[in-house]
Scaffold this active site. Structure first.
Site, short mmCIF file in Angstrom:
data_model
loop_
_atom_site.label_atom_id
_atom_site.label_comp_id
_atom_site.label_asym_id
_atom_site.label_seq_id
_atom_site.Cartn_x
_atom_site.Cartn_y
_atom_site.Cartn_z
N ASN A 32 -10.07 -0.27 0.52
CA ASN A 32 -8.55 -0.17 0.55
C ASN A 32 -7.97 -0.66 -1.14
O ASN A 32 -8.24 -1.80 -1.18
CB ASN A 32 -7.84 -1.09 1.56
CG ASN A 32 -6.51 -0.92 1.57
OD1 ASN A 32 -5.67 -0.32 0.62
ND2 ASN A 32 -5.78 -1.67 2.58
N CYS A 69 0.77 -1.20 0.24
CA CYS A 69 -0.11 0.01 0.13
C CYS A 69 0.81 1.25 0.04
O CYS A 69 0.51 2.37 -0.15
CB CYS A 69 -1.07 0.07 1.26
SG CYS A 69 -1.99 -1.62 1.18
N HIS A 84 -3.16 6.92 3.16
CA HIS A 84 -3.60 5.51 2.43
C HIS A 84 -4.92 5.18 3.22
O HIS A 84 -5.07 5.17 4.30
CB HIS A 84 -2.49 4.65 2.92
CG HIS A 84 -3.07 3.09 2.57
ND1 HIS A 84 -3.50 2.90 1.40
CD2 HIS A 84 -2.93 2.06 3.08
CE1 HIS A 84 -3.82 1.63 1.29
NE2 HIS A 84 -3.81 1.11 2.38
N1 ACO Z 1 -17.93 -9.40 9.39
C1 ACO Z 1 -18.37 -9.79 10.42
N2 ACO Z 1 -17.41 -10.30 11.43
C2 ACO Z 1 -16.12 -10.36 11.31
C3 ACO Z 1 -15.75 -9.86 9.98
C4 ACO Z 1 -16.42 -9.54 8.97
N3 ACO Z 1 -16.27 -8.99 7.78
N4 ACO Z 1 -14.37 -9.89 10.20
C5 ACO Z 1 -13.99 -10.48 11.17
N5 ACO Z 1 -15.31 -10.67 11.85
C6 ACO Z 1 -15.16 -11.20 13.32
C7 ACO Z 1 -13.82 -11.89 13.62
O1 ACO Z 1 -14.22 -13.33 13.14
C8 ACO Z 1 -13.85 -11.76 15.27
O2 ACO Z 1 -14.87 -12.70 15.63
P1 ACO Z 1 -14.50 -13.37 17.32
O3 ACO Z 1 -14.41 -12.21 18.22
O4 ACO Z 1 -15.91 -13.93 17.24
O5 ACO Z 1 -13.42 -14.39 17.16
C9 ACO Z 1 -14.36 -10.37 15.50
O6 ACO Z 1 -15.08 -10.15 14.16
C10 ACO Z 1 -13.31 -9.26 15.55
O7 ACO Z 1 -12.14 -9.65 14.53
P2 ACO Z 1 -10.83 -8.63 14.44
O8 ACO Z 1 -10.01 -9.11 13.48
O9 ACO Z 1 -10.34 -8.54 16.03
O10 ACO Z 1 -11.43 -7.07 14.29
P3 ACO Z 1 -10.71 -6.16 14.41
O11 ACO Z 1 -11.47 -5.01 15.12
O12 ACO Z 1 -9.16 -6.14 14.48
O13 ACO Z 1 -11.01 -5.43 12.79
C11 ACO Z 1 -9.83 -5.45 10.60
C12 ACO Z 1 -10.50 -6.28 11.64
C13 ACO Z 1 -11.07 -4.51 10.16
C14 ACO Z 1 -9.47 -6.26 9.55
C15 ACO Z 1 -8.73 -4.53 11.53
O14 ACO Z 1 -8.05 -5.29 12.11
C16 ACO Z 1 -8.06 -3.79 10.62
O15 ACO Z 1 -8.49 -2.77 9.66
N6 ACO Z 1 -6.65 -4.17 10.53
C17 ACO Z 1 -5.74 -3.33 9.55
C18 ACO Z 1 -5.90 -3.91 8.36
C19 ACO Z 1 -5.22 -3.26 7.33
O16 ACO Z 1 -5.20 -1.96 7.55
N7 ACO Z 1 -4.60 -3.85 6.42
C20 ACO Z 1 -4.09 -3.47 5.35
C21 ACO Z 1 -2.89 -2.47 5.70
S1 ACO Z 1 -1.81 -2.92 4.54
C22 ACO Z 1 -2.54 -2.72 3.36
O17 ACO Z 1 -3.43 -1.71 3.13
C23 ACO Z 1 -2.42 -3.63 2.23
#
Ligand code: ACO
Length: 330
Positions: free
Chosen positions: A285, A115, A255
């Site tokens: 993204n 990214c 980003h």
């Molecule tokens: N819909 C419903 N529930 C979901 C989904 C979804 N799409 N995805 C995950 N969950 C659930 C999980 O299974 C988990 O359930 P559990 O508590 O029963 O185990 C719960 O939601 C929480 O999951 P987490 O992964 O802990 O959720 P979090 O608050 O961390 O959000 C996210 C996830 C949005 C991916 C976040 O971590 C994030 O944005 N991280 C950064 C990712 C990123 O920016 N990546 C790109 C950077 S590099 C680049 O841009 C290529």
């Protein structure tokens, strides 16, 4: 020492909109969850029938930037394309764009920095202009992430989208334009976000997405924790090097990964969210495409005026992160 000024911006997104409601039919998720955790409402998905390859999207974005800059194809000395989803492993997507544009005086190459790719490409273009190697650089960020996403993994497929953005960088003697670029990497954490195979071709319809072998693997939680301090610290370094305070920045173009990440970066930097341009609600993204796509929209919507100081900041796979400061002269 010459300066690299942005003389034109352009962008292109696929026609097909995939909103959260439709995504609920593909994976076990809800509009409520996606909106609350990410801010994303919809994304664009490239379709083979619409001629929406990575190179085609990049070419359309490039044409927009060239038109705004009043630059003809034969004036371009260097084409640098930031992408992790080139249509083929080789040749580079940049060479395919070169063919479409008929920019045959240029050297063309790709940069892979997740990214942060666009900021890496911007730094290369800036160096090429400052060293006298180029007078005009075409810098593109273009992605077709739908081709490498696991459409059965709700933790990643809801986040990503396809699109492209481009800028024309041009050598000028007047101070302004790109004031600085900073880029950083930490390869120790490469396995937080990676691809384990090559890309699949664009499908004929959304139904075709489900069957593609998945490649993108991500530890979202750990990435989130890395993203915030990395983006904040490199942005602070960029401000410091230019002797600028937070108040001197009129617009931050980050980003577009996740609204919560941006809110946390805004708090850390003490730059209010009103100064952060966001369009992730429309596109998700789009990796290397996200900053130039946002920049083009911000410019065309009149959010940036000539003389404004603009801060770009990114974070992505590698891990990689970067920042750039611009004195806008368009
Ligand atoms: N819909 C419903 N529930 C979901 C989904 C979804 N799409 N995805 C995950 N969950 C659930 C999980 O299974 C988990 O359930 P559990 O508590 O029963 O185990 C719960 O939601 C929480 O999951 P987490 O992964 O802990 O959720 P979090 O608050 O961390 O959000 C996210 C996830 C949005 C991916 C976040 O971590 C994030 O944005 N991280 C950064 C990712 C990123 O920016 N990546 C790109 C950077 S590099 C680049 O841009 C290529």
């Amino acid at each position: 020492m010459p300066f690299a000024h942005i003389r034109g911006t352009g962008s292109a997104v696929p026609e097909r909109v995939l909103d959260n409601a439709e995504l609920e039919k593909i994976v076990d998720t809800t509009d409520e969850w996606i909106t609350r955790r990410t801010g994303i409402k919809q994304r664009r998905i490239a379709m083979g029938d619409n001629n929406e390859s990575t190179a085609a999207l990049g070419t359309r974005a490039a044409r927009g930037a060239m038109e705004m800059a009043g630059i003809a194809a034969d004036q371009i000395d260097t084409i640098i394309m930031a992408t992790i989803t080139a249509d083929r492993i080789f040749p580079s997507a940049a060479c395919m764009v070169q063919k479409e544009l008929e920019a045959f005086n240029a050297a063309a190459y790709d940069i892979s920095a997740g990214c942060s790719g666009f900021l890496y490409a911007l730094e290369s273009g800036n160096n090429s202009i400052k060293s006298g190697m180029s007078r005009t650089c075409l810098i593109i960020g273009a992605e077709r992430l739908s081709a490498i996403v696991n459409w059965e993994d709700r933790g990643t497929c809801v986040l990503l989208g396809d699109g492209a953005g481009a800028v024309i960088l041009r050598r000028q003697d007047e101070p302004g334009g790109l004031l600085s670029t900073h880029i950083k990497s930490d390869g120790r954490l490469w396995d937080l976000l990676y691809s384990d195979k090559g890309n699949a071709p664009a499908p004929e319809s959304l139904a075709g997405l489900v069957g593609i072998p998945f490649h993108l693997k991500m530890e979202g939680n750990r990435l989130f924790k890395q993203a915030v301090p990395c983006m904040a610290s490199i942005a602070e370094k960029a401000l410091e090097q230019n002797g600028l305070s937070r108040e001197d920045i009129q617009l931050v173009i980050p980003h577009q990964a996740n609204l919560r990440i941006l809110q946390a970066v805004s708090e850390k930097l003490k730059i209010p969210m009103e100064k952060f341009f966001t369009n992730l609600q429309h596109y998700g993204n789009t990796s290397a495409a996200s900053i130039p796509l946002a920049m083009d929209e911000a410019h065309r919507q009149g959010r940036i005026k000539s003389g404004d100081c603009v801060l770009l900041v990114s974070f992505g796979a590698g891990l990689t992160w970067g920042a750039a400061v611009l004195k806008w002269t368009l």
